[in-house]
Structures are given as C-alpha cells and as structure tokens.
Design an enzyme around this catalytic site. Structure first.
Site, PDB file in Angstrom:
ATOM      1  CE1 TYR A  84     -53.943 -32.258 104.664  1.00 19.20           C
ATOM      2  CE2 TYR A  84     -51.906 -32.576 106.188  1.00 19.20           C
ATOM      3  CZ  TYR A  84     -53.351 -32.198 106.011  1.00 19.20           C
ATOM      4  OH  TYR A  84     -54.078 -31.901 107.095  1.00 19.20           O
ATOM      5  CG  HIS A 170     -44.650 -36.950  96.614  1.00 17.01           C
ATOM      6  ND1 HIS A 170     -44.582 -37.228  97.854  1.00 17.01           N
ATOM      7  CD2 HIS A 170     -45.769 -36.806  96.027  1.00 17.01           C
ATOM      8  CE1 HIS A 170     -45.880 -36.742  97.964  1.00 17.01           C
ATOM      9  NE2 HIS A 170     -46.390 -36.855  97.151  1.00 17.01           N
ATOM     10  CD  GLU A 172     -41.135 -37.754  98.995  1.00 19.28           C
ATOM     11  OE1 GLU A 172     -40.729 -36.630  98.615  1.00 19.28           O
ATOM     12  OE2 GLU A 172     -42.257 -37.934  99.230  1.00 19.28           O
ATOM     13  N   GLY A 226     -28.001 -63.345 111.381  1.00 19.96           N
ATOM     14  CA  GLY A 226     -28.816 -62.192 110.727  1.00 19.96           C
ATOM     15  C   GLY A 226     -28.088 -60.976 110.724  1.00 19.96           C
ATOM     16  CG  ASP A 228     -31.312 -56.159 111.817  1.00 22.60           C
ATOM     17  OD1 ASP A 228     -30.466 -55.393 110.957  1.00 22.60           O
ATOM     18  OD2 ASP A 228     -32.586 -56.099 111.559  1.00 22.60           O
ATOM     19  CE  LYS A 368     -32.046 -55.547 107.605  1.00 26.72           C
ATOM     20  NZ  LYS A 368     -32.383 -56.503 108.500  1.00 26.72           N
TER      21      LYS A 368
END
Ligand code: XMP
Length: 512
Positions: A84, A170, A172, A226, A228, A368
């Site tokens: 697009y 695309h 990616e 965890g 993070d 992440k």
C-alpha cells in the site's frame, strides 16, 4: 540509547509493521514505528536517515484511506513504500493505481532489474510474497519500473535522483527469499546508513544514561523472575548498584524451585539489594475456595500490589520506580487506535501507594528478541534469558477449580517432570510453551492390586510465534509415554495423564 541513525516506519495499518521495524534493527539500524499521520515538523525533528511506508488493507481510492502529504517526498529523505505504501507514493506523485479483478496472493516469481541499488546482489528473478488487489499501473513522472510479475505490470519502481522507491511485495516476511537483503540494500545503498545499532552499545549507552539520570538517588524494581523485569533490573544494577532495591514477591504459585533460582541468580551475581517476600500462605488464604479464573487473577493481582507496597513502604521515599515495559507495549497504531496494552499480562500494574517520583523504563525501545540479546550481553544465564512465558497468576490458573497446597505440590511435581523430559528430548527450543495442568477430574485407576481414585493431569504444549494463535505440538509418542509413566509413578494422587490436542483458536493456551 541515542543511536545516531534512525529509520522511521510510517504505519498504514499493515499486519507486518512491527516485523518491518524488527528487520531494520536486525540490519543494525535503529527503527521506530510511528502513526502514518505524523507531522512533517516531527519528522524533521527526528531527522531520520530514511522512511519506510508499511502496507495496509486500504485502497488509495477509499474515502477514509490513510494518506500522506506530498511534502514528505520533498524532504530529501529516502522513502521506501511497501505494498500500500508504494501505491500511495505512486498515487500522491501523479502515477496511476488500478484495482485488479482478482487478488494476487502467495510466493511469486518476481522479475527484477538488478541494476537498481535496491536489488543489488539479486538474480533477475526472486521469490517474494505478494498480497494485493490494487497495483500501480503507471509510475509517476521521474520514476522507472524496476520489477514486475506475470500479473503485476509494476511490482517495483524507483526515482533514484529523489531516492524514492516502491515495492509491491513484502520483503520482511520469511516467505520472501532473502527478503532482508532488499531492506539492507535500502538502508545501506540508498540511505547510506553505517549500522550503529548493536546490543553491546545499547547496554553501554543505557548504563551511562541511567547513571546520569539517577545519579545517587534510589530506585525500586518489582522482580518477577521473567525476562523483562530481570534484564531491566540487571541494567539498573550495573548503573547504580546498591541504590537499586529489587522486591521479589514469591506468591508460591511459581514452578518447582523457581523462587530459589531467582533468588540465587540475583543475590550471587549482581550488586543490588534483593528482598524476597515469601507470601505463599497469604496468597493461598485469599484464594481458598475460589474457582472462577478471572476472580483468581484479580485476587492475585491485587494481593501482589499490596505485598509490594508494604515492602516498598519500609524503604521510605523512592525516587524512581523501574518498569520492564518493552517496545511492542508502547507502539501506537497508525490508525488512531489506542496504544496496545496487554492488560491481563501485567500482574502488578502500578502500585498506588508507593511514594515514587518518576518511572524509568530502560527497555522501552526494545523488541523481545532484543531484550534477550541484551540479557545475554549482560551475562544473565541463558536459562533465564530463554525462559518460556509464564503467566503472572502462575500455577493458580493451571489448577482447575479451587487451589490447595496439596494440589499445588502435585502440579509442581508433574510439571517439573514434563519440563525435564522435554529438555532431555532436546525439544525445549522448538516448543514455545509447555506445561502441566491439574484438572479437577478424578477417575478410577488401578495400581498393583489396588483400585485408585485420583487426579488427571493434562499436558499442554504449543508452537507459536505471537501467542495469539498457535498449534499443538506434535511431541513424539515415546516422549509422551515417558512423561506419562513417570508422572503416574512418581507423583502421588495422579493416575491418569492426557495430552491436549487443541490448537488456538479455538482453545486458548492456558486452560483458565
Ligand atoms: P492464552 O491462554 O490467552 O495465553 O492463550 C496467551 C499467552 O498469555 C499468557 N497468559 C497470561 N499472562 N497473566 C499473564 O501474565 C495472565 O493472566 C495470563 N493469561 C494467559 C499465556 O501463558 C500465554 O503465553
């Protein structure tokens, strides 16, 4: 960290917007996703080396379709329009976009003009993922075609003088062969980036700027064990040492030995104040007799904050509260929707009664996988860095029905055997989340000459990239057999093991 080079990704609503940003960073260039209607002044202020327009579901002829101002192409900043984004570039600059009768979808052989800097290193054809209905029929003045397919007359265009490029496919996604090279070519051949985004310099720069910001003031961090919160805590500890206090609320609903592992890592290897609160009894008391999953979540979330606040109060006034927020949580959608917040995934939320002046979010700009790289860079053990996701409410939502200490122990033992055997079979890197569930079903069995009437344990294992959808993992029968026989032999009060063969959707990953 202040990277010198920035690529701005203008989000036109495509499903791959974050993926594009990640790919750019994989090429060692820092990128940010911003709403498509970002102002020209703001763009100038950010001073990017290049701009990428994402794809999107709209048609340039749609009344409400997201548009851009022509001015953006006059800034002298290179622009790459994808799908697009290419159509919008063509439409805005006077080319012609047409709607086809049928959608072109799938991995497609695309003919390339490999003299274009965008396709340097490619053969004359390459397989890329195409997914579109509209296409560019005529390029704007000053542009030339650089790619096509049998059904798409212009699958790529360039204006090398103005450094404006468009591609209908695309690059990616993984289905595109060596698609990342197209992105790399744009960054290095067209935008002339040098590639200064590497995790080692992120770590170095973050520590430096955290030192400057916090100085000799005090910071507080809620550690969950965890990835993070652990990475955030270690970064802070490297910057301010003992001026950081980490509070680890052990609600007793963690996996077997997990609480001790967290304590060991943070007390042995890092310079910080570590406070572990063993609050199992408190949580179990509050949870007694509660069967509704949402009620369990609410009780645990609230109690967690209360315990944290009580401990924090003992420390007096705190200057900074550390949060492990990461980039996908803060990206704003380009289509005017509110910021994405994974509300139920945030156990604690923000405590109301902790006296702090400011929040620091050292991982706010990271995806992440970058948080994991940062963790490794900081020397955090791989076991923790690659830990599978674990829900904040812990085992409480893996015990169907009410929770008792006995049930908790049964589940911990069964789950630990399952994890051990998955690791023994070397499957732990392929299965993204796997755990045992204690169902509240009892059934008849036989052990030796004795009739038993005991619990059924369910095993759950899924393969997924985003945890929004996933398929059940085809664990080899021999592994399942070993797990099953070990659980019924080694864990008292379990006489039956079943394997969950439902994907998500329609099931969810957790049972509650
Ligand atoms: P579902 O069960 O919704 O899970 O398919 C998707 C992912 O989210 C995790 N999950 C939670 N995480 N608090 C959390 O922190 C929760 O209440 C919660 N519920 C589900 C789940 O483990 C999976 O990774």
């Amino acid at each position: 960290m202040k990277s010198k080079e920035l690529i701005l990704i203008l989000d036109f609503g495509g499903q791959y917007n974050q993926l594009i940003a990640r790919r750019v960073r994989e090429c060692n260039v820092y990128s940010e996703v911003v709403p498509y209607n970002i102002s020209i002044e703001k763009i100038k202020e950010k001073n990017p080396k290049g701009i990428i327009f994402t794809g999107g579901p709209a048609s340039v002829y749609g009344e409400d379709s997201p548009k851009c101002s022509e001015e953006i192409f006059n800034l002298g900043i290179p622009v790459l329009g994808i799908c697009y984004g290419m159509q919008l570039m063509a439409h805005t600059l006077g080319g012609k976009v047409t709607s086809a009768n049928t959608r072109e979808y799938g991995e497609t052989n695309v003919n390339l003009d490999n003299t274009s800097p965008l396709f340097q290193g490619f053969d004359n054809t390459n397989i890329f993922l195409m997914s579109h209905t509209d296409y560019v029929e005529k390029v704007p003045d000053g542009f030339k075609k650089i790619a096509d397919t049998p059904v798409c007359p212009i699958a790529g265009m360039e204006n090398s003088e103005r450094k404006l490029y468009g591609i209908q496919f695309h690059p990616e996604v993984n289905n595109s062969k060596n698609g990342i090279q197209v992105i790399k070519n744009f960054l290095y051949n067209v935008c002339k980036c040098s590639g200064d985004w590497v995790m080692s310099s992120f770590v170095e720069d973050s520590i430096k700027s955290l030192k400057e910001k916090i100085g000799d003031k005090k910071a507080l961090c809620a550690l969950s064990g965890g990835v993070d919160s652990s990475v955030a805590a270690v970064l802070l500890s490297k910057a301010i040492g003992k001026n950081l206090t980490c509070i680890f609320v052990d609600h007793g609903l963690l996996r077997k030995k997990e609480g001790d592992e967290v304590e060991e890592i943070f007390t042995k290897y890092y310079d910080l104040n570590f406070v572990r609160v063993n609050a199992k009894d408190r949580f179990l008391e509050k949870l007694a007799g509660v069967t509704d999953p949402e009620k369990k979540r609410k009780i645990i979330g609230e109690e967690f904050i209360r315990v944290f606040e009580e401990e924090a109060k003992k420390l007096g006034t705190i200057d900074f509260l550390v949060q492990g927020t990461i980039y996908p949580d803060v990206i704003e959608s380009g289509l005017g929707k509110s910021a994405v917040i994974k509300s139920h995934h945030n156990v604690g939320g923000l405590p109301e009664h902790v006296d702090f002046k400011e929040i620091v979010e050292p991982l706010r700009s990271l995806f992440k996988d970058e948080v994991r790289k940062t963790g490794l860079e900081l020397g955090i053990p791989e076991k923790l860095v690659y830990r599978q996701p674990f829900p904040g409410p812990g085992l409480a939502i893996r015990i169907i029905g009410d929770i008792t200490e006995d049930k908790l122990n049964i589940l911990k033992d069964a789950d630990s055997i399952f994890r051990e055997e998955i690791a023994n079979a070397n499957l732990h890197r392929n299965i993204n989340q796997y755990f045992a569930v204690l169902t509240n079903l009892k059934s008849v069995g036989v052990m030796g000459d004795e009739r038993t009437y005991d619990y059924t344990v369910a095993l759950r294992a899924v393969e997924t990239t985003d945890f929004m959808t996933g398929v059940w993992s085809k664990i080899p029968y021999e592994v399942l057999e070993k797990v099953s026989s070990r659980i019924v032999n080694e864990v008292k009060h379990v006489n039956r093991v079943v394997y969950d063969i439902t994907s998500k959707p329609p099931a969810t990953i957790e049972w509650e």
